[in-house]
Scaffold this active site. Structure first.
Site, mmCIF file in Angstrom:
data_model
loop_
_atom_site.group_PDB
_atom_site.id
_atom_site.type_symbol
_atom_site.label_atom_id
_atom_site.label_comp_id
_atom_site.label_asym_id
_atom_site.label_seq_id
_atom_site.Cartn_x
_atom_site.Cartn_y
_atom_site.Cartn_z
ATOM 1 N N LEU A 26 0.323 -1.266 -0.192
ATOM 2 C CA LEU A 26 0.036 0.102 0.122
ATOM 3 C C LEU A 26 0.934 1.308 -0.244
ATOM 4 O O LEU A 26 1.828 1.653 0.497
ATOM 5 C CB LEU A 26 -1.434 -0.264 0.915
ATOM 6 N N HIS A 27 0.641 2.084 -1.325
ATOM 7 C CA HIS A 27 1.265 2.804 -1.143
ATOM 8 C C HIS A 27 0.803 5.021 -1.836
ATOM 9 O O HIS A 27 1.060 6.207 -1.477
ATOM 10 C CB HIS A 27 3.081 3.212 -1.685
ATOM 11 N N ARG A 28 -0.869 3.780 -1.861
ATOM 12 C CA ARG A 28 -1.171 5.225 -2.504
ATOM 13 C C ARG A 28 -1.332 6.485 -1.927
ATOM 14 O O ARG A 28 -2.212 6.051 -0.528
ATOM 15 C CB ARG A 28 -2.323 4.778 -3.760
ATOM 16 N N ARG A 85 6.884 5.680 2.766
ATOM 17 C CA ARG A 85 5.228 6.799 2.692
ATOM 18 C C ARG A 85 4.497 5.727 3.851
ATOM 19 O O ARG A 85 3.983 6.810 4.668
ATOM 20 C CB ARG A 85 4.686 7.380 1.802
#
Ligand code: UD1
Length: 443
Positions: free
Chosen positions: A237-239, A272
């Protein structure tokens, strides 16, 4: 012919590696035969790294895993807001372009480095007469039709600026036609990221990652000890839309709660995402690796959401190949799981890669907890392996280099001219600089 290619962020590395390999292969063939005498030129390659991703595990380790040469130029731009990062890339890249004067600028994917460098090249003039590199975009034409994604803006604009557009699936050809891009600029060549996957798959099998994460059972079976791989899921998950607010991130984690009771979910977390988890006080929802003083990690086999540092390419490929299920918001992983026949749940409302839904192993879950639970259930019940999309066969890098050399040679050998054109004339003819300017330069 001088080709400059640009990488900046993690997903760029595997897209460029097969193109560099194809250049090397073509040069070896040319040098070993009499092709040089028949107008075939040696290809000179310059690799530029913008430094958009800079951590060892987000960048350097990929160069080793993919046998990429070290960059000839490093712009060291680092992180920033979209405007600051893109502007810094453009300022620094302009100097490099003016110094190196490549015939072709090759950009890949949809990150800020892709658009920043294409935009510089589109407006540059090497000689005051508009001579600039031919701009080639690899992975052109993909559209999510969601302009709130920064990548969608990068895709649309880069495609508008490009002279040659290399596409990975049929939907991209249709999208480019609908946006008025002339058909002769568009080449359906397949997927260079899949070239990398196919060429690295055997090496990835030698990765120690399954043992390191305690994902192998040693069982006595008919007196033979077999090393069965445990059922596990893999998560990325990074969006920003998924991880930059506490509510969005918590929703997704809620959707994964049931699965985490049934099997380990391995979560190599993007920097992030790690930062956001700490900021939002959500660290207690994860199992963190316990490091001993000597750097080794405690081994644990428990079912839980197990967070780990980002992985190198080969380790990640090994984990993905053996996963029972992959849950992701990445673009590239939707394609890689389709190629591997591994079920994938995409935590997004849309995808710019519809072929992975149509013939592959991907389903869209949306971003609600219930949507994610339902999609996981559907994928766990399904036995469908999907099929591999057309031309995802490991030869896309070679096709791209074949198109580039053919196009360049055809224009150089313009039958209306008595002698082959110079590089500058060829480039101007290609990018459509008006005749008057061409004549002015020729004189
Ligand atoms: C970028 C791409 C995205 C791609 C993703 C893959 C754009 C607009 N986005 O998103 O399309 O899917 O890469 O990872 O280009 N950071 C580090 N170390 C690094 C890199 C980033 O700590 O090596 C942190 C920084 O705090 C940075 C943040 O991660 O501010 C985001 O990095 P950035 O390059 O801006 O975008 P990504 O989210 O990685």
């Amino acid at each position: 012919m001088k080709i400059m290619s640009v990488v900046g962020a993690r997903p760029n590395f595997m897209k460029v590696a097969p193109i560099i390999a194809a250049i090397k292969q073509q040069n070896e063939t040319t040098a070993a035969s009499s092709l040089l005498e028949h107008g075939q030129t040696i290809l000179h390659h310059v690799l530029v790294h913008t430094g958009q991703h800079y951590d060892r595990m987000m960048s350097d380790s990929f160069f080793a895993d993919l046998n990429l040469p070290q960059p000839d130029v490093h712009l060291d731009v680092g992180s920033g807001t979209h405007a600051a990062q893109t502007a810094e890339i453009m300022k620094r890249f302009e100097q490099v372009l003016l110094r190196e004067r490549p015939d072709v600028l090759l950009v890949v994917g949809d990150v800020n480095s892709t658009l920043g460098c294409a935009l510089v090249a589109a407006k540059i003039s090497f000689d005051g007469f508009g001579t600039r590199p031919v701009i080639a975009h690899v992975e052109a034409g993909l559209r999510s039709f969601d302009r709130s994604m920064p990548e969608e803006i990068n895709r649309i604009l880069t495609d508008q600026l490009s002279d040659l557009l290399f596409v990975t699936e049929e939907s991209a050809v249709r999208n480019l036609t609908n946006e008025g891009i002339p058909a002769e600029k568009v080449h359906f060549v397949g997927n260079t990221m899949i070239d990398s996957l196919l060429s690295c798959k055997a090496r990835a099998e030698t990765s120690p990652i399954l043992d390191n994460l305690c994902l192998r059972n040693t069982r006595a079976h008919n007196n033979n000890a077999s090393h069965a791989i445990r059922r596990y899921a893999l998560l990325t998950l990074h969006r920003p839309a998924n991880v930059d607010t506490r509510e969005a991130l918590l929703n997704i984690l809620n959707g994964l709660e049931d699965l985490a009771k049934k099997c380990p979910i391995i979560f190599p977390a993007h920097p992030r995402t790690q930062k956001r988890i700490q900021e939002f006080g959500l660290g207690h929802l994860f199992e963190w690796p316990h490091e001993f003083g000597d750097g080794t990690q405690e081994r644990t086999a428990q079912n839980a959401l197990r967070i780990i540092e980002p992985l190198g390419y080969l380790d990640f490929l090994c984990l993905m190949s053996h996963a029972a299920l992959v849950i992701t918001d990445s673009g590239g992983i939707q394609e890689e799981t389709t190629c591997l026949g591994v079920p994938c749940v995409t935590v997004r409302e849309n995808t710019e890669r519809p072929v992975t839904l149509q013939v592959g192993t991907n389903v869209l879950a949306g971003i609600t907890a219930q949507g994610i639970r339902d999609a996981i259930r559907r994928q766990r019940q399904s036995r469908a392996m999907g099929t591999v999309p057309e031309l995802w066969d490991g030869q896309s890098g070679v096709r791209i280099i074949n198109v580039l050399t053919r196009e360049f040679r055809n224009r150089r050998m313009d039958p209306s001219k008595s002698a082959p054109q110079t590089d500058a004339e060829t480039m101007r003819a290609y990018v459509g600089v008006p005749r008057a300017s061409q004549t002015a330069v020729t004189l």
